[in-house]
Design a protein around this motif. Structure first.
Motif, short mmCIF file in Angstrom:
data_model
loop_
_atom_site.label_atom_id
_atom_site.label_comp_id
_atom_site.label_asym_id
_atom_site.label_seq_id
_atom_site.Cartn_x
_atom_site.Cartn_y
_atom_site.Cartn_z
N UNK A 36 0.86 -1.19 0.00
CA UNK A 36 0.00 0.00 0.00
C UNK A 36 0.89 1.23 0.00
N UNK A 37 0.69 2.07 -1.01
CA UNK A 37 1.42 3.34 -1.12
C UNK A 37 0.46 4.46 -0.76
N UNK A 65 1.12 10.17 1.19
CA UNK A 65 2.25 10.92 1.76
C UNK A 65 3.60 10.39 1.30
N UNK A 66 3.63 9.38 0.39
CA UNK A 66 4.87 8.87 -0.17
C UNK A 66 5.44 7.65 0.52
N UNK A 67 4.75 7.12 1.54
CA UNK A 67 5.23 5.91 2.19
C UNK A 67 4.72 4.68 1.44
N UNK A 68 5.42 3.56 1.61
CA UNK A 68 5.01 2.28 1.00
C UNK A 68 5.31 1.18 2.00
N UNK A 69 4.30 0.36 2.29
CA UNK A 69 4.46 -0.72 3.26
C UNK A 69 3.64 -1.93 2.83
N UNK A 105 -7.56 5.63 1.09
CA UNK A 105 -8.02 6.98 0.82
C UNK A 105 -7.77 7.33 -0.63
N UNK A 106 -8.43 8.38 -1.09
CA UNK A 106 -8.14 8.87 -2.43
C UNK A 106 -6.66 9.24 -2.52
N UNK A 107 -6.01 8.80 -3.57
CA UNK A 107 -4.58 9.02 -3.72
C UNK A 107 -3.73 7.86 -3.25
N UNK A 108 -4.31 6.96 -2.42
CA UNK A 108 -3.59 5.75 -2.04
C UNK A 108 -3.59 4.76 -3.19
N UNK A 109 -2.54 3.97 -3.27
CA UNK A 109 -2.48 2.93 -4.31
C UNK A 109 -2.16 1.59 -3.65
N UNK A 110 -2.71 0.52 -4.20
CA UNK A 110 -2.44 -0.84 -3.71
C UNK A 110 -1.91 -1.66 -4.87
N UNK A 111 -0.84 -2.38 -4.61
CA UNK A 111 -0.16 -3.15 -5.66
C UNK A 111 -0.07 -4.62 -5.26
#
Length: 547
Positions: A442-443, A446-450, A474-480
């Motif tokens: 999950x990114x 705020x620029x973090x990725x965990x 949230x809006x703007x979050x990305x999941x990979x």
């Protein structure tokens, strides 16, 4: 000429410290047809040999007087034999004074090949010289054959270990070059008329033959092998053989050794030039023919694998939805990537899915353990089972349980990994069930990725699956979600590769397309496994009122 038609006239290095002896023995050797190089001392003999060695024209035999002024003939013989590039030179000792059995033994112990007592009949000197030369040439021929047999064995081991047609073609071309001492090219013409080519390392990589040259060779191989069986050896003149396969821009006649695979569906061709290089001896052509047979045997399973791989990739591309055919999910953006492994590797069972359910959007990425056509077909079954189950079941953990039972029932010998993510686009609520797969990343905006702390047992092992892990996007979050083919590298711990992926995601540019393209640029080159990748991102929405 001897009885076998082989020329035995020789170049003789005559070492005698008396001018009369050099004249007399030299004259009778010349009358017998030999060339004579006469020197007076052991030191002069070594200097002459060194000079000739640099020019690559050593004499055929040394005729050495035992009683030299600076060193005896036995010492000269030992010095000659001690030099690696001269050790094969036959040495015949002669003497008018040292004629005892002990002297003859000393000559043999020093490495001499024969011992003459002079004066003697001219015919005997000629006969001994010819016999020494003939024996040396036979030994050299035997040693050369032994070396070629060793080279053949080494090449066969290499080609049997080849994992792709290109690797096999290169290994066979290098082996042919080593056997023949010149450039070589190897071609495989498959049943689909696809031509595979390899060239030996000594060929410059500049100006490779164009597609027209490859089409010409393919047509030539089709004609030459039509209706043939076994090994066929033929010469193709330069006007019919395209330039550049042996040396860039140079046209050669080509000596072809052709063989069909056992099923007769593919042709193997080992090609060498005939202009500007020495002609191959019959025994050399026999070894190249053996190499062609071994190459054909090694090529057959690789050609069959190409067919199997084509079928598997067709299945994968047929059943995996193309990006432009993904379902429209209101409030959620998705991007997928699928990259087959390079042709040097086997077929994988990687897959992705994006599905509508009653409780939101279900995204899945998985991998059937193993590399084969079976893995690819089981992948299709799992994906279709998931589509059927999610019609009336949305919970990711429940879906993992059902897939687990299906795999145990129909494919008890196989296991698979899968990560299931259920997203409610309206609220961002996300539930994740992970069955032995790399957890999703999950990114945040705020620029973090965990990595999400979600884990569970493989599908197919019959162990219970834990409740889903829950989070909010949230809006703007990305999941990979990815399969391990993106990052897994032989010899590198997977945890290290996962950390590299996390760092790359944290530094990736905004957007799903840019994220996937960046990761493929960083990790996706020459991978040994297929790559499936799915990225999703909630679209901007009104505040939910969630505290």
């Amino acid at each position: 000429m001897d009885v076998n038609g082989k020329r035995t006239d020789a170049t003789v290095l005559l070492v005698d410290d008396t001018a009369a002896g050099r004249y007399a023995i030299g004259a009778l050797l010349r009358r017998a047809g030999h060339q004579v190089v006469a020197v007076a001392t052991g030191h002069e003999a070594l200097v002459e040999l060194d000079a000739r060695l640099r020019r690559g024209i050593l004499p055929d035999v040394a005729l050495v007087d035992v009683d030299l002024a600076d060193m005896d003939g036995f010492e000269l013989c030992r010095r000659i034999k001690a030099r690696p590039h001269m050790a094969h030179l036959p040495v015949v000792h002669f003497s008018a004074s040292s004629v005892s059995p002990g002297d003859r033994c000393r000559g043999l112990e020093a490495g001499g090949d024969a011992y003459l007592t002079v004066p003697t009949e001219p015919e005997e000197i000629d006969a001994v010289v010819r016999a020494a030369v003939r024996s040396a040439r036979l030994r050299a021929d035997d040693q050369a054959l032994a070396r070629r047999l060793t080279l053949l064995s080494e090449t066969i081991v290499t080609i049997q270990a080849a994992r792709s047609l290109q690797e096999l073609a290169d290994a066979a071309a290098n082996g042919t070059a080593r056997l023949t001492g010149g450039p070589a090219a190897v071609f495989f013409l498959g049943a689909d008329d696809e031509l595979y080519r390899g060239t030996s390392k000594d060929r410059s990589s500049l100006a490779p033959p164009d597609e027209g040259a490859h089409r010409a060779v393919a047509g030539l191989l089709r004609r030459l092998t039509r209706g043939q069986s076994g090994v066929q050896i033929t010469t193709v003149p330069a006007p019919l053989w395209p330039a550049g396969f042996f040396r860039p821009g140079v046209q050669h006649d080509a000596r072809l050794v052709l063989n069909l695979t056992q099923d007769g569906k593919a042709a193997v061709c080992l090609a060498t030039p005939t202009r500007g290089v020495r002609a191959l001896a019959p025994e050399e052509e026999t070894l190249v023919a053996r190499l062609a047979q071994a190459t054909a045997l090694a090529a057959e399973p690789l050609l069959m694998y190409q067919v199997e791989r084509h079928v598997a990739l067709t299945l994968q591309h047929s059943f995996l939805p193309q990006p432009h055919r993904l379902p429209e999910l209101h409030g959620l953006d998705t991007v997928v990537r699928y990259v087959p492994a390079s042709q040097q590797t086997e077929i994988g069972g990687d897959f992705y899915a994006v599905l509508r359910t009653g409780e939101g959007a279900l995204a899945a990425v998985g991998d059937v353990v193993g590399h084969s056509l079976d893995a690819a077909t089981v992948m299709v079954e799992i994906r279709h089972a998931l589509r059927a189950y999610c019609v009336d079941e949305s919970d990711p953990a429940a879906l993992a349980e059902r897939l687990d039972r299906m795999l145990q029932h129909y494919h008890p010998a196989l296991t698979a990994t899968v990560c299931l993510v259920l997203v409610d686009p309206a609220t961002g609520r996300t539930r994740i069930a992970n069955a032995g797969h790399i957890p999703p990343l999950v990114m945040r905006g705020n620029g973090t990725a965990d990595y999400v702390k979600a884990s569970g047992p493989l599908l197919g092992v019959g162990l219970p699956h834990p409740a889903p892990t829950e989070l909010f996007l949230e809006a703007g979050d990305r999941l990979l979600m990815v399969t391990d083919g993106l990052i897994e590298t032989r010899g590198t711990d997977l945890a290290v590769s996962m950390e590299h992926l996390r760092a790359a995601c944290a530094g990736a540019p905004p957007g799903l397309e840019a994220l996937c393209d960046t990761l493929l640029d960083c990790f996706g080159h020459e991978r040994e496994d297929d790559i499936a990748m799915l990225a999703l991102q909630p679209a901007p929405r009104a505040p939910s009122g969630r505290g």
